[in-house]
Design a protein around this motif. Structure first.
Motif, short mmCIF file in Angstrom:
data_model
loop_
_atom_site.label_atom_id
_atom_site.label_comp_id
_atom_site.label_asym_id
_atom_site.label_seq_id
_atom_site.Cartn_x
_atom_site.Cartn_y
_atom_site.Cartn_z
N VAL A 143 6.34 -5.04 -16.71
CA VAL A 143 7.73 -4.76 -16.44
C VAL A 143 8.52 -5.98 -16.95
CG1 VAL A 143 9.67 -3.82 -14.93
CG2 VAL A 143 7.34 -3.07 -14.63
N ILE A 144 9.56 -5.65 -17.84
CA ILE A 144 10.26 -6.80 -18.17
C ILE A 144 11.62 -6.50 -17.91
CG2 ILE A 144 11.34 -7.85 -20.18
CD1 ILE A 144 8.68 -7.13 -21.78
N GLU A 145 12.28 -7.43 -17.14
CA GLU A 145 13.70 -7.16 -16.47
C GLU A 145 14.41 -7.82 -17.30
OE1 GLU A 145 13.65 -8.28 -12.34
OE2 GLU A 145 12.27 -6.65 -11.97
N VAL A 146 15.75 -7.34 -17.68
CA VAL A 146 16.55 -7.87 -18.58
C VAL A 146 17.90 -8.04 -17.80
CG1 VAL A 146 18.02 -7.70 -20.59
CG2 VAL A 146 15.83 -6.91 -20.49
N TYR A 147 18.34 -9.31 -17.61
CA TYR A 147 19.61 -9.36 -16.82
C TYR A 147 20.77 -9.68 -17.80
CZ TYR A 147 16.46 -10.72 -13.08
OH TYR A 147 15.67 -10.23 -12.18
N ASP A 148 21.70 -8.87 -17.50
CA ASP A 148 22.99 -8.84 -18.32
C ASP A 148 24.06 -9.90 -17.62
OD1 ASP A 148 25.14 -8.43 -19.59
OD2 ASP A 148 25.49 -6.65 -19.40
N HIS A 149 24.09 -11.11 -17.78
CA HIS A 149 25.10 -12.03 -17.17
C HIS A 149 26.44 -11.80 -17.32
CE1 HIS A 149 21.65 -14.76 -16.20
NE2 HIS A 149 21.02 -14.37 -17.57
N LYS A 150 26.97 -11.11 -18.07
CA LYS A 150 28.19 -10.49 -18.22
C LYS A 150 28.60 -9.79 -17.03
CE LYS A 150 29.32 -10.51 -23.05
NZ LYS A 150 29.39 -9.41 -24.25
N ASN A 151 27.66 -8.89 -16.31
CA ASN A 151 27.78 -8.10 -15.41
C ASN A 151 27.22 -8.64 -14.13
OD1 ASN A 151 29.27 -6.33 -17.09
ND2 ASN A 151 27.38 -5.45 -17.71
N SER A 152 26.81 -9.88 -14.01
CA SER A 152 26.22 -10.14 -12.62
C SER A 152 26.83 -11.48 -12.41
CB SER A 152 24.61 -10.37 -13.03
OG SER A 152 24.28 -11.21 -13.83
N GLN A 153 26.83 -11.99 -11.26
CA GLN A 153 27.21 -13.18 -10.81
C GLN A 153 26.10 -14.20 -10.79
OE1 GLN A 153 30.28 -14.05 -9.64
NE2 GLN A 153 30.84 -12.09 -10.24
N VAL A 154 26.63 -15.38 -11.62
CA VAL A 154 25.43 -16.45 -11.49
C VAL A 154 25.48 -17.27 -10.28
CG1 VAL A 154 24.79 -18.51 -12.89
CG2 VAL A 154 25.66 -16.69 -14.06
N ASP A 155 24.35 -17.68 -9.92
CA ASP A 155 24.20 -18.47 -8.36
C ASP A 155 25.18 -19.79 -8.60
OD1 ASP A 155 22.72 -16.64 -7.25
OD2 ASP A 155 20.96 -17.71 -7.99
N SER A 156 25.86 -20.03 -7.69
CA SER A 156 26.78 -21.46 -7.68
C SER A 156 25.81 -22.39 -8.10
CB SER A 156 27.38 -21.53 -6.42
OG SER A 156 26.61 -21.62 -5.42
N GLU A 157 24.57 -22.53 -7.69
CA GLU A 157 23.53 -23.62 -7.93
C GLU A 157 23.49 -23.72 -9.29
OE1 GLU A 157 18.92 -24.45 -7.24
OE2 GLU A 157 19.82 -22.86 -6.10
N HIS A 158 23.38 -22.62 -10.19
CA HIS A 158 23.24 -22.49 -11.61
C HIS A 158 24.50 -22.52 -12.47
CE1 HIS A 158 19.28 -21.04 -9.82
NE2 HIS A 158 18.83 -21.79 -10.46
N ARG A 159 25.40 -22.44 -11.89
CA ARG A 159 26.86 -22.14 -12.69
C ARG A 159 27.13 -23.75 -13.02
NH1 ARG A 159 30.51 -18.47 -13.01
NH2 ARG A 159 29.67 -17.15 -11.27
N LEU A 160 27.72 -23.95 -14.30
CA LEU A 160 28.10 -25.11 -14.60
C LEU A 160 29.43 -25.90 -13.82
CD1 LEU A 160 28.22 -24.44 -18.51
CD2 LEU A 160 26.63 -26.11 -17.35
N THR A 161 29.32 -26.94 -13.56
CA THR A 161 30.46 -27.64 -12.93
C THR A 161 31.42 -27.82 -14.00
OG1 THR A 161 29.50 -29.90 -13.49
CG2 THR A 161 28.90 -28.99 -11.57
N SER A 162 32.64 -28.36 -13.57
CA SER A 162 33.88 -28.48 -14.51
C SER A 162 33.50 -29.52 -15.63
CB SER A 162 35.08 -28.58 -13.99
OG SER A 162 35.11 -29.73 -13.11
N GLN A 163 32.89 -30.56 -14.98
CA GLN A 163 32.52 -31.78 -15.72
C GLN A 163 31.47 -31.25 -16.88
OE1 GLN A 163 31.39 -35.18 -13.59
NE2 GLN A 163 31.69 -36.64 -14.87
N GLU A 164 30.33 -30.68 -16.36
CA GLU A 164 29.38 -30.22 -17.40
C GLU A 164 29.85 -29.38 -18.41
OE1 GLU A 164 25.59 -29.97 -14.25
OE2 GLU A 164 26.93 -28.07 -14.65
#
Length: 201
Positions: A130-151
């Motif tokens: 099974v291949i799962e495809v994640y549509d990041h447009k419609n899902s929340q990215v974990d804060s851990e993986h979200r870019l900081t304002s500086q990045e």
């Protein structure tokens, strides 16, 4: 069909240039036979025939290279190297109904190549996986993986016109960045990757 007869049949009704190319491929393949080498891969024949009239490997693999592949395949068969992707009898029954011998052979070569590609796909994606495809447009990215304002600012600066102008770089249509001497600074698709990262992270 042995390579000599194959060469003779493939030359029927084609241009002088293609005949010359077939002769060049035949010569290189014959040299392989004389050496006792059973490597008749397209890449090898193209490499050995470099500057001798043999097209590049990609040209042989293209649709227009079907007669060249047929000639190479005849050497493989004549030298006892059965292609591991040979088409079985059931799969080639429709091919046997083709009356023109040249077209029948070319259809067999294409069917064999199709089987090889299907095998490669099965190796990449095993059955029942099974291949799962994640549509990041419609899902929340974990804060851990979200870019900081500086990045985010750092990535935005890398793709900005001010950065490009400051270092006298140029963006290409392939998403790469090159310097004044046409040397690659950022590899192809880098700009696209930065854009996606900023959009989804």
């Amino acid at each position: 069909m042995n390579p000599d007869k194959m060469l003779e049949k493939l030359k029927i009704g084609i241009s002088a240039q293609k005949k010359k190319t077939l002769d060049a491929i035949f010569t290189v393949c014959k040299e392989q036979v004389d050496r006792g080498v059973s490597d008749f891969s397209i890449a090898t024949i193209a490499r050995l025939g470099y500057n001798r009239g043999v097209p590049k490997a990609q040209s042989i693999r293209n649709k227009t290279g079907d007669i060249y592949r047929a000639l190479i395949a005849s050497f493989e068969q004549a030298n006892g190297r059965k292609n591991k992707h040979d088409v079985n009898r059931k799969e080639q029954s429709w091919i046997e109904e083709i009356s023109n011998p040249k077209q029948r052979l070319l259809a067999l070569v294409m069917a064999s190549e199709l089987k090889a590609l299907k095998q490669k796909l099965r190796e990449i994606v095993p059955p029942n996986q099974v291949i799962e495809v994640y549509d990041h447009k419609n899902s929340q990215v974990d804060s851990e993986h979200r870019l900081t304002s500086q990045e985010r600012k750092a990535l935005e600066y890398l793709k900005s016109d001010s950065f490009i102008k400051k270092w006298h770089f140029t963006k290409t249509e392939y998403g790469e960045v090159i310097d004044e001497n046409n040397k690659v600074v950022f590899k192809p698709a880098t700009i696209d990757a930065l854009t996606k990262a900023l959009q989804y992270l």
